[in-house]
Design a protein around this motif. Sequence first.
Motif, PDB file in Angstrom:
ATOM      1  N   MET A 185      -8.496  17.849 -26.004  1.00 59.64           N
ATOM      2  CA  MET A 185      -7.848  17.607 -27.289  1.00 59.64           C
ATOM      3  C   MET A 185      -6.353  17.378 -27.130  1.00 59.64           C
ATOM      4  O   MET A 185      -5.766  16.545 -27.800  1.00 59.64           O
ATOM      5  CB  MET A 185      -8.096  18.796 -28.223  1.00 59.64           C
ATOM      6  CG  MET A 185      -9.526  18.901 -28.692  1.00 59.64           C
ATOM      7  SD  MET A 185      -9.980  17.589 -29.850  1.00 59.64           S
ATOM      8  CE  MET A 185      -9.094  18.126 -31.294  1.00 59.64           C
ATOM      9  N   ALA A 186      -5.726  18.127 -26.229  1.00 53.13           N
ATOM     10  CA  ALA A 186      -4.287  17.972 -26.024  1.00 53.13           C
ATOM     11  C   ALA A 186      -3.958  16.552 -25.586  1.00 53.13           C
ATOM     12  O   ALA A 186      -2.943  15.973 -26.000  1.00 53.13           O
ATOM     13  CB  ALA A 186      -3.789  18.989 -24.997  1.00 53.13           C
ATOM     14  N   ALA A 187      -4.826  15.967 -24.741  1.00 54.21           N
ATOM     15  CA  ALA A 187      -4.601  14.602 -24.286  1.00 54.21           C
ATOM     16  C   ALA A 187      -4.636  13.624 -25.457  1.00 54.21           C
ATOM     17  O   ALA A 187      -3.795  12.718 -25.559  1.00 54.21           O
ATOM     18  CB  ALA A 187      -5.650  14.222 -23.244  1.00 54.21           C
ATOM     19  N   LEU A 188      -5.580  13.808 -26.374  1.00 58.06           N
ATOM     20  CA  LEU A 188      -5.686  12.915 -27.532  1.00 58.06           C
ATOM     21  C   LEU A 188      -4.442  13.023 -28.409  1.00 58.06           C
ATOM     22  O   LEU A 188      -3.908  12.010 -28.875  1.00 58.06           O
ATOM     23  CB  LEU A 188      -6.932  13.264 -28.343  1.00 58.06           C
ATOM     24  CG  LEU A 188      -7.141  12.420 -29.605  1.00 58.06           C
ATOM     25  CD1 LEU A 188      -7.453  10.966 -29.235  1.00 58.06           C
ATOM     26  CD2 LEU A 188      -8.255  12.995 -30.475  1.00 58.06           C
TER      27      LEU A 188
ATOM     28  N   PRO B 241     -14.928  19.589 -25.034  1.00 55.26           N
ATOM     29  CA  PRO B 241     -13.593  18.993 -25.111  1.00 55.26           C
ATOM     30  C   PRO B 241     -13.054  18.711 -23.732  1.00 55.26           C
ATOM     31  O   PRO B 241     -13.390  19.421 -22.767  1.00 55.26           O
ATOM     32  CB  PRO B 241     -12.760  20.075 -25.829  1.00 55.26           C
ATOM     33  CG  PRO B 241     -13.761  20.959 -26.509  1.00 55.26           C
ATOM     34  CD  PRO B 241     -14.973  20.916 -25.660  1.00 55.26           C
ATOM     35  N   PRO B 242     -12.185  17.694 -23.620  1.00 51.38           N
ATOM     36  CA  PRO B 242     -11.612  17.384 -22.319  1.00 51.38           C
ATOM     37  C   PRO B 242     -10.654  18.473 -21.889  1.00 51.38           C
ATOM     38  O   PRO B 242     -10.076  19.145 -22.709  1.00 51.38           O
ATOM     39  CB  PRO B 242     -10.863  16.074 -22.570  1.00 51.38           C
ATOM     40  CG  PRO B 242     -10.612  16.045 -24.034  1.00 51.38           C
ATOM     41  CD  PRO B 242     -11.732  16.777 -24.665  1.00 51.38           C
TER      42      PRO B 242
ATOM     43  N   LEU C 185       2.127   3.523 -22.117  1.00 53.06           N
ATOM     44  CA  LEU C 185       2.036   4.923 -21.688  1.00 53.06           C
ATOM     45  C   LEU C 185       0.804   5.589 -22.308  1.00 53.06           C
ATOM     46  O   LEU C 185       0.108   6.369 -21.648  1.00 53.06           O
ATOM     47  CB  LEU C 185       3.303   5.681 -22.073  1.00 53.06           C
ATOM     48  CG  LEU C 185       4.565   5.341 -21.279  1.00 53.06           C
ATOM     49  CD1 LEU C 185       5.776   6.063 -21.869  1.00 53.06           C
ATOM     50  CD2 LEU C 185       4.392   5.720 -19.805  1.00 53.06           C
ATOM     51  N   ALA C 186       0.558   5.283 -23.590  1.00 54.64           N
ATOM     52  CA  ALA C 186      -0.642   5.819 -24.242  1.00 54.64           C
ATOM     53  C   ALA C 186      -1.905   5.286 -23.569  1.00 54.64           C
ATOM     54  O   ALA C 186      -2.889   6.017 -23.400  1.00 54.64           O
ATOM     55  CB  ALA C 186      -0.627   5.460 -25.726  1.00 54.64           C
ATOM     56  N   PHE C 187      -1.876   4.004 -23.176  1.00 59.90           N
ATOM     57  CA  PHE C 187      -3.004   3.399 -22.457  1.00 59.90           C
ATOM     58  C   PHE C 187      -3.257   4.145 -21.144  1.00 59.90           C
ATOM     59  O   PHE C 187      -4.397   4.505 -20.822  1.00 59.90           O
ATOM     60  CB  PHE C 187      -2.702   1.927 -22.192  1.00 59.90           C
ATOM     61  CG  PHE C 187      -3.761   1.206 -21.398  1.00 59.90           C
ATOM     62  CD1 PHE C 187      -4.770   0.497 -22.036  1.00 59.90           C
ATOM     63  CD2 PHE C 187      -3.759   1.232 -20.007  1.00 59.90           C
ATOM     64  CE1 PHE C 187      -5.752  -0.164 -21.313  1.00 59.90           C
ATOM     65  CE2 PHE C 187      -4.738   0.575 -19.271  1.00 59.90           C
ATOM     66  CZ  PHE C 187      -5.740  -0.127 -19.930  1.00 59.90           C
ATOM     67  N   LEU C 188      -2.193   4.389 -20.380  1.00 63.62           N
ATOM     68  CA  LEU C 188      -2.341   5.071 -19.088  1.00 63.62           C
ATOM     69  C   LEU C 188      -2.820   6.504 -19.268  1.00 63.62           C
ATOM     70  O   LEU C 188      -3.649   6.996 -18.488  1.00 63.62           O
ATOM     71  CB  LEU C 188      -1.003   5.049 -18.334  1.00 63.62           C
ATOM     72  CG  LEU C 188      -0.534   3.666 -17.873  1.00 63.62           C
ATOM     73  CD1 LEU C 188       0.874   3.749 -17.291  1.00 63.62           C
ATOM     74  CD2 LEU C 188      -1.502   3.081 -16.851  1.00 63.62           C
TER      75      LEU C 188
ATOM     76  N   ARG D 101      -6.582  10.597 -18.517  1.00 61.57           N
ATOM     77  CA  ARG D 101      -6.830  11.959 -18.980  1.00 61.57           C
ATOM     78  C   ARG D 101      -7.919  12.114 -20.036  1.00 61.57           C
ATOM     79  O   ARG D 101      -8.481  13.189 -20.187  1.00 61.57           O
ATOM     80  CB  ARG D 101      -5.530  12.544 -19.559  1.00 61.57           C
ATOM     81  CG  ARG D 101      -4.362  12.604 -18.580  1.00 61.57           C
ATOM     82  CD  ARG D 101      -4.635  13.594 -17.470  1.00 61.57           C
ATOM     83  NE  ARG D 101      -4.837  14.954 -17.996  1.00 61.57           N
ATOM     84  CZ  ARG D 101      -5.258  15.983 -17.279  1.00 61.57           C
ATOM     85  NH1 ARG D 101      -5.565  15.813 -16.005  1.00 61.57           N
ATOM     86  NH2 ARG D 101      -5.400  17.169 -17.819  1.00 61.57           N
ATOM     87  N   LEU D 102      -8.206  11.063 -20.775  1.00 60.01           N
ATOM     88  CA  LEU D 102      -9.124  11.227 -21.906  1.00 60.01           C
ATOM     89  C   LEU D 102     -10.563  10.979 -21.473  1.00 60.01           C
ATOM     90  O   LEU D 102     -10.904   9.897 -21.003  1.00 60.01           O
ATOM     91  CB  LEU D 102      -8.751  10.272 -23.039  1.00 60.01           C
ATOM     92  CG  LEU D 102      -9.363  10.615 -24.409  1.00 60.01           C
ATOM     93  CD1 LEU D 102      -8.738  11.888 -24.965  1.00 60.01           C
ATOM     94  CD2 LEU D 102      -9.164   9.466 -25.390  1.00 60.01           C
TER      95      LEU D 102
END
Length: 400
Positions: A1-4, A399-400, A168-171, A176-177
């Motif tokens: 969730m933190a990654a999202l 969750p991840p 950066l969001a893509f990477l 991580r997601l």
Amino acid sequence: MAALFFIVFLDLVGFGMIIPVLPFYAEHLGIAPSLIIFFFGLYSVGQLVGAPLWGALSDRLGRRPVLLATLAANAAANVVLAFAGNAWQLALSRLVSGLAAGNVSIAYAYVADVTTDAERPKALGMLGAAFGLGFILGPALGGALGGGEAGSANMTRVALAAAVMSLLAFLATFARLQESHHEEHRAAAGAEAKGLRWRLLARIELRHLLAVTLIVVGAVSMLQGTFSLWAAEGLGVSPRHLGFVFAFIGVIAVTVQGVLMGRLSSRYAPEALTRTGILLVVVALVFIPLAPNVWVSLAPMALYGVGSALFSPSVSTLITRTAGATERGAVLGLFQGTASLGRVVGPMAASGITALAGLRVPFWVAAAVSLGGAVMVHRPGGTPGAAAGDAPSDVAATPP
């Protein structure tokens, strides 16, 4: 969730960076000030189309690949914006950015995938807080990068920085997601895809909630479209002070969604929180245009900030309850598309009402309409998804 949450935050920072600079750059391109609102509207039109499309597609293909594709598209659109030399290129970049921004439905669906009913309001509140933080920081960064002179606003620098945020969001998504939508759910969604939208709209509770969303988001958009003009003309407020007012609202919204929502949702049903949020917005809309100065207006604006912060995660929770595990993306896509429609209709209605009756009346019309939305919120007698033969699953993904 933190990654999202981190991914959403980065994406919203990039979106917010464009807002303070776009009007000045549009004028630099020779676009009439009266037409600049059209370019902001294109973004909402793109979201209106993109949110249902990406939500349903993520049910069939998975949340992660569709999110990656839309983040890449948003980065490309911002690169086009950075080097736009005419109105057509500017329009294309805003439309594609809006289409890509429809990926917010994927973020909501991801949260629904990895949470139980009890956990969901708090998680959606945290997601809203990530949106709010990005929206607070983005315009500040965009203004700083754009420069201090209105006639020489540097859109190239701002748009490229926004593209970097999307990359950066893509990477972060790529690295991580984890995928939240199980393979068996994706296969079932593919088999049920034909005619799904009409089957969903046949659910009475979902239709009611979508109507509430259209009404309230449209009313809130009437406020957002009118407040700046009313404050500038009626109270003599400067752009700097307007920025402080909106930052003040943003801080309140982030505090409510990020800190208080978990506690409130453990004590009160989402129906009650949704109604309370709408009623606070109604009170704010009644009293804002009566304020004699900007400092007095902060009190009703604070009510507006609290009300809107309560409404969004609470109505989202109710929306997710109408969806089975294989259709959350489609349902939340309809929800976000309806909200985008409200953001298109609201300012248009406010513009017409202002032309006929002055700057105060749109606030009161929006209050009356929102009150009708509050009346429409009620506790469902059963699970609409189950009634339709698609019982929602309470089994959350890890969750991840």
